[in-house]
Design an enzyme around this catalytic site. Structure first.
Site, PDB file in Angstrom:
ATOM      1  N   GLU A   1      -4.917  -3.739  -1.907  1.00  0.00           N
ATOM      2  CA  GLU A   1      -6.414  -3.583  -2.287  1.00  0.00           C
ATOM      3  C   GLU A   1      -6.900  -2.591  -1.084  1.00  0.00           C
ATOM      4  O   GLU A   1      -7.165  -1.855  -1.356  1.00  0.00           O
ATOM      5  CB  GLU A   1      -7.332  -5.060  -1.108  1.00  0.00           C
ATOM      6  CG  GLU A   1      -6.400  -4.976  -0.112  1.00  0.00           C
ATOM      7  CD  GLU A   1      -5.892  -6.063  -0.145  1.00  0.00           C
ATOM      8  OE1 GLU A   1      -4.421  -5.873  -1.026  1.00  0.00           O
ATOM      9  OE2 GLU A   1      -5.556  -6.816   0.913  1.00  0.00           O
TER      10      GLU A   1
ATOM     11  N   GLU B   1       9.792  -2.680  13.091  1.00  0.00           N
ATOM     12  CA  GLU B   1       9.061  -2.162  11.849  1.00  0.00           C
ATOM     13  C   GLU B   1       8.327  -1.706  12.564  1.00  0.00           C
ATOM     14  O   GLU B   1       7.346  -1.819  13.411  1.00  0.00           O
ATOM     15  CB  GLU B   1       9.110  -2.740  11.119  1.00  0.00           C
ATOM     16  CG  GLU B   1       8.900  -1.980   9.295  1.00  0.00           C
ATOM     17  CD  GLU B   1       8.514  -2.393   7.800  1.00  0.00           C
ATOM     18  OE1 GLU B   1       8.034  -3.744   7.948  1.00  0.00           O
ATOM     19  OE2 GLU B   1       8.824  -1.734   7.064  1.00  0.00           O
TER      20      GLU B   1
ATOM     21  N   LYS C   1      -1.322  -6.791  -9.334  1.00  0.00           N
ATOM     22  CA  LYS C   1      -2.041  -7.484  -8.179  1.00  0.00           C
ATOM     23  C   LYS C   1      -1.861  -6.319  -7.199  1.00  0.00           C
ATOM     24  O   LYS C   1      -0.654  -6.732  -6.466  1.00  0.00           O
ATOM     25  CB  LYS C   1      -2.640  -8.468  -7.413  1.00  0.00           C
ATOM     26  CG  LYS C   1      -3.912  -8.880  -6.923  1.00  0.00           C
ATOM     27  CD  LYS C   1      -4.120  -8.094  -6.361  1.00  0.00           C
ATOM     28  CE  LYS C   1      -2.772  -8.538  -4.400  1.00  0.00           C
ATOM     29  NZ  LYS C   1      -3.230  -7.567  -3.599  1.00  0.00           N
TER      30      LYS C   1
ATOM     31  N   PHE D   1       0.762  -0.900   0.270  1.00  0.00           N
ATOM     32  CA  PHE D   1       0.021  -0.585  -0.172  1.00  0.00           C
ATOM     33  C   PHE D   1       0.759   1.108   0.166  1.00  0.00           C
ATOM     34  O   PHE D   1      -0.018   2.057  -0.572  1.00  0.00           O
ATOM     35  CB  PHE D   1      -1.206  -0.045   1.325  1.00  0.00           C
ATOM     36  CG  PHE D   1      -0.253   0.109   2.218  1.00  0.00           C
ATOM     37  CD1 PHE D   1      -0.071   1.846   2.623  1.00  0.00           C
ATOM     38  CD2 PHE D   1       0.410  -0.507   3.538  1.00  0.00           C
ATOM     39  CE1 PHE D   1       0.525   2.058   4.029  1.00  0.00           C
ATOM     40  CE2 PHE D   1       0.869   0.224   4.282  1.00  0.00           C
ATOM     41  CZ  PHE D   1       0.967   1.636   4.896  1.00  0.00           C
TER      42      PHE D   1
ATOM     43  N   SER E   1       5.289  -7.202   3.643  1.00  0.00           N
ATOM     44  CA  SER E   1       5.425  -7.177   4.737  1.00  0.00           C
ATOM     45  C   SER E   1       6.238  -8.368   4.510  1.00  0.00           C
ATOM     46  O   SER E   1       6.117  -9.187   3.602  1.00  0.00           O
ATOM     47  CB  SER E   1       4.988  -7.636   5.735  1.00  0.00           C
ATOM     48  OG  SER E   1       3.443  -8.247   5.292  1.00  0.00           O
TER      49      SER E   1
ATOM     50  N   CYS F   1      10.246   1.317   3.900  1.00  0.00           N
ATOM     51  CA  CYS F   1      10.701   0.769   4.230  1.00  0.00           C
ATOM     52  C   CYS F   1      12.133   0.989   3.780  1.00  0.00           C
ATOM     53  O   CYS F   1      13.071   0.324   3.907  1.00  0.00           O
ATOM     54  CB  CYS F   1      10.697   0.285   2.724  1.00  0.00           C
ATOM     55  SG  CYS F   1      11.435   0.472   1.438  1.00  0.00           S
TER      56      CYS F   1
HETATM   57  P1  NAD Z   1       1.046  -6.684   3.160  1.00  0.00           P
HETATM   58  O1  NAD Z   1       2.592  -8.130   2.600  1.00  0.00           O
HETATM   59  O2  NAD Z   1       0.243  -6.377   4.147  1.00  0.00           O
HETATM   60  O3  NAD Z   1       0.562  -6.578   1.914  1.00  0.00           O
HETATM   61  C1  NAD Z   1       1.193  -6.657   0.054  1.00  0.00           C
HETATM   62  C2  NAD Z   1       0.669  -7.616  -0.352  1.00  0.00           C
HETATM   63  O4  NAD Z   1       0.580  -9.196  -0.399  1.00  0.00           O
HETATM   64  C3  NAD Z   1      -0.846  -6.671  -0.953  1.00  0.00           C
HETATM   65  O5  NAD Z   1      -0.714  -6.841  -2.242  1.00  0.00           O
HETATM   66  C4  NAD Z   1      -1.994  -8.188   0.269  1.00  0.00           C
HETATM   67  O6  NAD Z   1      -2.849  -8.254  -0.908  1.00  0.00           O
HETATM   68  C5  NAD Z   1      -0.847  -9.028  -0.322  1.00  0.00           C
HETATM   69  N1  NAD Z   1      -0.815  -9.915   0.973  1.00  0.00           N
HETATM   70  C6  NAD Z   1      -0.785  -9.173   2.273  1.00  0.00           C
HETATM   71  N2  NAD Z   1      -0.938 -10.490   2.804  1.00  0.00           N
HETATM   72  C7  NAD Z   1      -1.635 -11.816   2.010  1.00  0.00           C
HETATM   73  C8  NAD Z   1      -1.395 -13.342   2.695  1.00  0.00           C
HETATM   74  N3  NAD Z   1      -1.158 -13.675   3.468  1.00  0.00           N
HETATM   75  N4  NAD Z   1      -1.462 -14.116   1.759  1.00  0.00           N
HETATM   76  C9  NAD Z   1      -1.078 -13.685   0.300  1.00  0.00           C
HETATM   77  N5  NAD Z   1      -0.539 -12.213  -0.145  1.00  0.00           N
HETATM   78  C10 NAD Z   1      -1.131 -10.957   1.042  1.00  0.00           C
HETATM   79  O7  NAD Z   1       2.213  -5.491   3.008  1.00  0.00           O
HETATM   80  P2  NAD Z   1       1.229  -4.132   3.079  1.00  0.00           P
HETATM   81  O8  NAD Z   1       1.030  -3.575   4.875  1.00  0.00           O
HETATM   82  O9  NAD Z   1       0.391  -3.613   2.397  1.00  0.00           O
HETATM   83  O10 NAD Z   1       3.306  -3.067   3.134  1.00  0.00           O
HETATM   84  C11 NAD Z   1       3.859  -2.508   3.359  1.00  0.00           C
HETATM   85  C12 NAD Z   1       5.004  -3.754   4.068  1.00  0.00           C
HETATM   86  O11 NAD Z   1       6.024  -3.382   2.803  1.00  0.00           O
HETATM   87  C13 NAD Z   1       5.964  -3.064   5.070  1.00  0.00           C
HETATM   88  O12 NAD Z   1       6.345  -4.348   5.163  1.00  0.00           O
HETATM   89  C14 NAD Z   1       7.178  -2.143   4.584  1.00  0.00           C
HETATM   90  O13 NAD Z   1       8.220  -2.165   4.395  1.00  0.00           O
HETATM   91  C15 NAD Z   1       7.197  -3.035   3.076  1.00  0.00           C
HETATM   92  N6  NAD Z   1       7.866  -2.536   1.893  1.00  0.00           N
HETATM   93  C16 NAD Z   1       8.922  -2.963   1.532  1.00  0.00           C
HETATM   94  C17 NAD Z   1       9.622  -2.484   0.747  1.00  0.00           C
HETATM   95  C18 NAD Z   1      11.300  -3.024   0.467  1.00  0.00           C
HETATM   96  O14 NAD Z   1      11.240  -2.466  -1.444  1.00  0.00           O
HETATM   97  N7  NAD Z   1      12.240  -3.991   0.901  1.00  0.00           N
HETATM   98  C19 NAD Z   1       8.977  -1.562  -0.010  1.00  0.00           C
HETATM   99  C20 NAD Z   1       7.871  -1.286   0.069  1.00  0.00           C
HETATM  100  C21 NAD Z   1       7.632  -2.018   1.346  1.00  0.00           C
END
Ligand code: NAD
Length: 497
Positions: free
Chosen positions: A191, A396, A188, A164, A241, A296
């Protein structure tokens, strides 16, 4: 190109979220849906329907059918679509930035900045004819009358699953490289923020890629798992994450796919006794409180070395307490809301726990209330006396919270930086070349900033972390992206007549 879509809610924000498959906008068949909420006001902006297994399957089949013809389209012709996409996106920067700010909460200036970083990747991928030449090669007469070539070839359908916090930039870490190198692609998006992708795909639609080359499916975990397990998906890019990154990495690999999965982060900054403190402070403030801490690369723990501490603390407190909190679309705002109330509660929990573990509050943003808006706000918060055994020093935060810690010397500070399970980024503030060299050499992180608070690489460099911040080997952007999206085949030939 499909018909011009209607605009509603505000000129920039769409009140419906569709998929884009085979060059057509379609409402997904769905059994689950979720509201898209403005985090600054609580207003419902739209509803996102989660694509079912059948809908995802239809998108994958469409992308798969488009692959052969797209692959045979000369690379110089393929990148013409990206030149056009750059122009279309540039024409829409203000519109996308407004929608992004409404659904995410970040300031419009931050939103514009992230869209420009995304477009930078479109520009880099326009160089794909040359990029595909690198790593390829010919050797004549490897044996008598025999020639050998290494040739890059695309593989098929790739997908990217994105988080997000950068809804416009992160999809563009992947889409341009995937399609320029001859693959077809399915995004994808998160959401929580699907509206930015609607506008990016309106730009895609205007470019008129051949049907099925670039596709969008909306949804949640089930949609993701369908993509990870689908036989006709060749590779998966993920950003999110760490627990989900690990799940994506393991599941996609188990199903025989290439996978690059970028996870969460815990980034420390160190301020040495040799730093220009006054110059460093705006960098640190931007890194910690920009994007409301939801990035991040945020340096949410700042370690002052030796005598620098008191001066550093005073300047940081002064800068942080003067930050303006509000809605991202409000021009004066410097710190927007958190994405959801749950995120706010999670950050409050981390602060409570830190206080129980012995940290002290210098600035308390917990009770911040906006005079007009009922959003997920937290005021800038600053804790001191933070030590590496505390939860807040290891996990984090993803909120506008700065943790101050102290170290006797640079060796101790580097030990603190390396104490976490993550390895995404770290920054050192110093004017000493030898300190900078030691830091670059000893810190175990994928991105290191010297007097730079947000060390985000340009599109022509790779971007990725280490340890629990990354699962895979080839990172996003630049040359790594070309290696990820192509297979180098060896072709050995001899001719008898
Ligand atoms: P998230 O892991 O909750 O969601 C990311 C994606 O995974 C979304 O599209 C979501 O629909 C999907 N998803 C969520 N739970 C799932 C599951 N159980 N099974 C399959 N798919 C699933 O992350 P977020 O809260 O949207 O983003 C924040 C996180 O992203 C932070 O931890 C941040 O550090 C990380 N991030 C990392 C970088 C990097 O370059 N390393 C860059 C940006 C964000």
């Amino acid at each position: 190109m499909s018909e011009q879509r209607e605009r509603a809610v505000s000129p920039a924000v769409r009140d419906h979220v569709d998929n884009y498959v085979g060059g057509e906008w379609t409402t997904p068949a769905s059994e689950t849906s979720q509201p898209v909420v403005d985090p600054a006001t609580g207003d419902e902006l739209a509803t996102v329907e989660f694509s079912t297994v059948e809908t995802v399957d239809d998108a994958v089949q469409t992308a798969n059918e488009a692959f052969e013809e797209w692959r045979q389209t000369p690379v110089a012709e393929r990148v013409q679509y990206l030149f056009d996409l750059k122009t279309e996106l540039e024409d829409r920067i203000d519109e996308i930035a407004t929608a992004l700010s409404r659904e995410h909460g970040k300031t419009v200036a931050e939103a514009r900045g992230e869209i420009k970083r995304g477009i930078e990747n479109v520009e880099v991928a326009c160089g794909m004819p040359n990029m595909m030449r690198e790593g390829s090669g010919n050797v004549e007469d490897v044996a008598s009358g025999m020639d050998e070539h290494a040739v890059r070839q695309p593989l098929g359908v790739f997908t990217a699953i994105t988080p997000f916090n950068f809804p416009a930039m992160i999809p563009l870490w992947f889409l341009p490289y995937a399609v320029a190198s001859g693959n077809t692609f399915i995004l994808k998006p998160s959401e929580k923020v699907p509206l930015s992708s609607q506008l990016i795909f309106e730009a895609v639609d205007a470019v008129d890629f051949p049907d099925g080359v670039v596709n969008l499916v909306n949804g949640g975990a089930e949609t993701v798992n369908t993509l990870l397990e689908h036989d006709d998906i060749e590779g998966v890019s993920f950003v999110g994450s760490s627990p989900v990154a690990k799940h994506v990495y393991e599941t996609a690999a188990e199903h025989g796919k290439r996978v690059q999965a970028q996870g969460g982060a815990k980034n420390y900054a160190v301020v040495s006794e040799n730093a220009e403190v006054e110059e460093s402070v705006p960098n640190i403030i931007g890194s910690v409180y920009g994007n409301a801490g939801q990035r991040c690369l945020a340096n949410d723990v700042v370690v002052g070395v030796g005598d620098v501490y008191d001066n550093l603390r005073e300047q940081l407190v002064d800068a942080a307490e003067n930050l303006t909190v509000g809605a991202g679309v409000d021009e004066e705002t410097e710190v927007g809301p958190l994405i959801t109330d749950d995120s706010r509660e999670r950050v409050l929990g981390l602060i409570e726990n830190a206080l129980e573990e012995g940290a002290e509050l210098v600035l308390d943003g917990r009770d911040f209330e906006h005079p007009e808006l009922d959003g997920n706000f937290l005021g800038p918060t600053l804790l001191e006396g933070v030590t590496t055994d505390m939860e807040i020093a290891q996990e984090e935060i993803f909120g506008p919270v700065l943790c101050l810690a102290e170290a006797e010397d640079l060796d101790e500070a580097i030990e603190m930086v390396n104490s976490t399970k993550y390895g995404n980024a770290s920054s050192l503030y110093t004017e000493s070349g030898s300190e900078a060299r030691q830091y670059r050499y000893e810190v175990d992180a994928g991105n290191i900033g010297i007097n730079v608070g947000v060390c985000a690489p340009m599109g022509f460099f790779h971007f990725g972390g280490r340890k629990a911040s990354f699962f895979g080997d080839l990172h996003a952007q630049g040359e790594d992206a070309v290696n990820f999206y192509t297979e180098k085949t060896i072709q050995i030939e001899r001719w008898y007549s």
